[in-house]
Design an enzyme around this catalytic site. Structure first.
Site, PDB file in Angstrom:
ATOM      1  N   HIS A 128       0.853  -1.183   0.000  1.00 18.41           N
ATOM      2  CA  HIS A 128       0.000   0.000   0.000  1.00 18.41           C
ATOM      3  C   HIS A 128       0.893   1.239   0.000  1.00 18.41           C
ATOM      4  O   HIS A 128       2.019   1.217   0.499  1.00 18.41           O
ATOM      5  CB  HIS A 128      -0.870  -0.039   1.264  1.00 18.41           C
ATOM      6  CG  HIS A 128      -1.978   0.957   1.307  1.00 18.41           C
ATOM      7  ND1 HIS A 128      -1.776   2.287   1.637  1.00 18.41           N
ATOM      8  CD2 HIS A 128      -3.315   0.829   1.105  1.00 18.41           C
ATOM      9  CE1 HIS A 128      -2.933   2.917   1.628  1.00 18.41           C
ATOM     10  NE2 HIS A 128      -3.884   2.067   1.298  1.00 18.41           N
ATOM     11  N   ASP A 201       2.605  -4.581   8.229  1.00 23.36           N
ATOM     12  CA  ASP A 201       1.336  -3.866   8.057  1.00 23.36           C
ATOM     13  C   ASP A 201       0.221  -4.882   8.224  1.00 23.36           C
ATOM     14  O   ASP A 201      -0.044  -5.696   7.339  1.00 23.36           O
ATOM     15  CB  ASP A 201       1.297  -3.221   6.668  1.00 23.36           C
ATOM     16  CG  ASP A 201      -0.059  -2.629   6.315  1.00 23.36           C
ATOM     17  OD1 ASP A 201      -0.985  -2.688   7.141  1.00 23.36           O
ATOM     18  OD2 ASP A 201      -0.198  -2.122   5.182  1.00 23.36           O
ATOM     19  N   GLN A 204      -5.127  -5.596   7.126  1.00 25.25           N
ATOM     20  CA  GLN A 204      -6.077  -6.583   6.612  1.00 25.25           C
ATOM     21  C   GLN A 204      -6.030  -7.894   7.390  1.00 25.25           C
ATOM     22  O   GLN A 204      -6.957  -8.705   7.285  1.00 25.25           O
ATOM     23  CB  GLN A 204      -5.796  -6.859   5.126  1.00 25.25           C
ATOM     24  CG  GLN A 204      -5.868  -5.649   4.227  1.00 25.25           C
ATOM     25  CD  GLN A 204      -7.247  -5.019   4.190  1.00 25.25           C
ATOM     26  OE1 GLN A 204      -8.261  -5.672   4.444  1.00 25.25           O
ATOM     27  NE2 GLN A 204      -7.309  -3.734   3.883  1.00 25.25           N
ATOM     28  N   LYS A 227     -10.624  -0.897  10.194  1.00 21.91           N
ATOM     29  CA  LYS A 227     -10.665  -2.165   9.464  1.00 21.91           C
ATOM     30  C   LYS A 227     -11.186  -3.294  10.361  1.00 21.91           C
ATOM     31  O   LYS A 227     -11.574  -4.355   9.875  1.00 21.91           O
ATOM     32  CB  LYS A 227      -9.271  -2.553   8.971  1.00 21.91           C
ATOM     33  CG  LYS A 227      -8.488  -1.461   8.273  1.00 21.91           C
ATOM     34  CD  LYS A 227      -8.902  -1.225   6.864  1.00 21.91           C
ATOM     35  CE  LYS A 227      -7.900  -0.301   6.174  1.00 21.91           C
ATOM     36  NZ  LYS A 227      -8.296   0.031   4.805  1.00 21.91           N
ATOM     37  N   CYS A 364      -4.683   2.418  -3.780  1.00 25.00           N
ATOM     38  CA  CYS A 364      -3.466   2.947  -3.154  1.00 25.00           C
ATOM     39  C   CYS A 364      -2.314   1.959  -3.301  1.00 25.00           C
ATOM     40  O   CYS A 364      -1.518   1.749  -2.372  1.00 25.00           O
ATOM     41  CB  CYS A 364      -3.696   3.293  -1.688  1.00 25.00           C
ATOM     42  SG  CYS A 364      -4.825   4.665  -1.432  1.00 25.00           S
TER      43      CYS A 364
END
Length: 406
Positions: A128, A201, A204, A227, A364
């Protein structure tokens, strides 16, 4: 507590009555009633229990934290720090390793700017933008690891690329476009062999995979509350305490200080030194409520449910011969695709007319789009409120797109 009870009853039936359970859950999300919402990877809808918790925190319970000597402020401070402990418990970290930030983007910026040993950072082609631009802004030298044929980070290639000049490796746990899942433990082992640190990261991953900071052996792990069925404006940086302790503050202001004079300022220990100013009190309370909600359902149950929806979606879309699927078969919660001769924005617009919300664009992740050889993709992403009816609505909408552009 009463608002939470329907979920608890539904969870008890999950394995035997999956469809009924999802219907019970959907009723608790005001934002998805009579709407096929398939954009959870962008932001998850919020259950009523989270909205109620935020209403209480911003209303009857509201007061500032860490500064007031009156009872309500003290109580809110206790609740705020209890939320920090709850986050730590949820992702397997320690309370003094949890930094509250505005989101994963700020968390990555914080590490990129404050980590004292800047050098080379290894990223991947699927990252991202928020895991690319901060490193560039902070002056790191960026190297890029390729992907495997099915859209996973190529860890064999990454291992061959790593050198002692690399001070950081920063990878997505789950791709926000392809849904591909990283072997975090192997990535950590590779990074540590050359003396580098690993930042993951987890935006998700936290809503759909069991995450344990210790067993993953990462050095930094970041995610955003929205999220995870929680509010916007709140996120988490989990970092090893010994690393946070040697990092200078990211911002200056109230709360993060030890002593201030015009000649010199000394700073509070981590994590407080990274939380300048009045924090997002209401949002932290919402995040805690979201974690409690997800925990009551069970991450394993959520992952199994989304995995089945991904399987059904990929199988259905393969029957439409003008559609190309992107990403691996075992994608987690996300299906990205292209339709021959149709721009993804047109797909999204027509689906919207059918009451189906997907994401269309570069997500993104422009370097990934270049790698895929497309300007953009369409993306359907699932949450705990989705079921087979959403998959069917998506397929009907795509068949209409094909007829229009036939």
């Amino acid at each position: 507590m009463s608002a939470f009870a329907p979920t608890e009853r539904a969870v008890a039936r999950w394995e035997n009555e999956g469809g009924a359970v999802v219907h019970a859950l959907r009723d608790q999300f005001p934002g998805v009633l009579d709407w096929h919402y398939l954009d959870t990877a962008a932001t998850a809808q919020k259950p009523q229990v989270v909205l109620d918790a935020m209403m209480r925190a911003g209303g009857a319970d509201y007061a500032t934290v860490h500064r007031g000597v009156y009872a309500r402020s003290a109580n809110m401070t206790l609740a705020y720090e209890a939320a920090r402990r709850r986050v730590a418990e949820f992702i397997g970290g320690r309370e003094d390793e949890i930094v509250f930030v505005r989101g994963a983007t700020e968390a990555i910026n914080l590490v990129a700017q404050c980590y004292p040993k800047k050098g080379r950072v290894l990223l991947s082609q699927l990252e991202h933008h928020s895991n690319i631009v901060p490193w560039q802004l902070a002056g790191w030298q960026v190297d890029v690891c390729p992907l495997t044929a099915d859209g996973k980070i190529d860890l064999d290639a990454a291992e061959a690329m790593l050198t002692p000049e690399h001070k950081m490796v920063s990878f997505a746990h789950i791709s926000n476009v392809l849904g591909s899942v990283l072997d975090v433990r192997r990535a950590a082992d590779m990074a540590h062999k050359v003396g580098a640190k690993l930042l993951v990261d987890g935006c998700q991953a936290v809503p759909r995979l069991g995450v344990n900071f210790v067993s993953l052996d990462a050095d930094f792990y970041v995610f955003s509350g929205h999220k995870l069925y929680g509010p916007t404006g709140i996120g988490v940086l989990c970092g090893r305490k010994e690393l946070l302790d040697v990092m200078p503050p990211y911002q200056g202001g109230g709360s993060m200080i030890d002593r201030v004079t015009f000649a010199k300022t000394t700073y509070a220990p981590a994590p407080t030194r990274f939380e300048a100013g009045t924090p997002a009190i209401v949002e932290v309370m919402g995040l805690r409520a979201a974690i409690d909600y997800v925990d009551a359902i069970g991450i394993d149950a959520i992952h199994a449910h989304e995995t089945e929806l991904v399987r059904q979606t990929r199988e259905a879309l393969r029957s439409i011969n003008s559609i190309t699927l992107h990403g691996p078969e075992d994608a987690a919660g996300i299906v990205s695709f292209s339709m021959e001769g149709v721009h993804p924005h047109d797909i999204g617009t027509i689906l919207d007319e059918e009451g189906v919300a997907i994401r269309a664009g570069h997500h993104c992740a422009q370097p990934l789009m270049e790698h895929l050889g497309v300007p953009a993709t369409a993306r359907a992403s699932f949450g705990i409120y989705n079921d087979e009816s959403d998959v069917a609505a998506l397929v009907r909408g795509l068949e209409r797109v094909k007829r229009i552009f036939g």
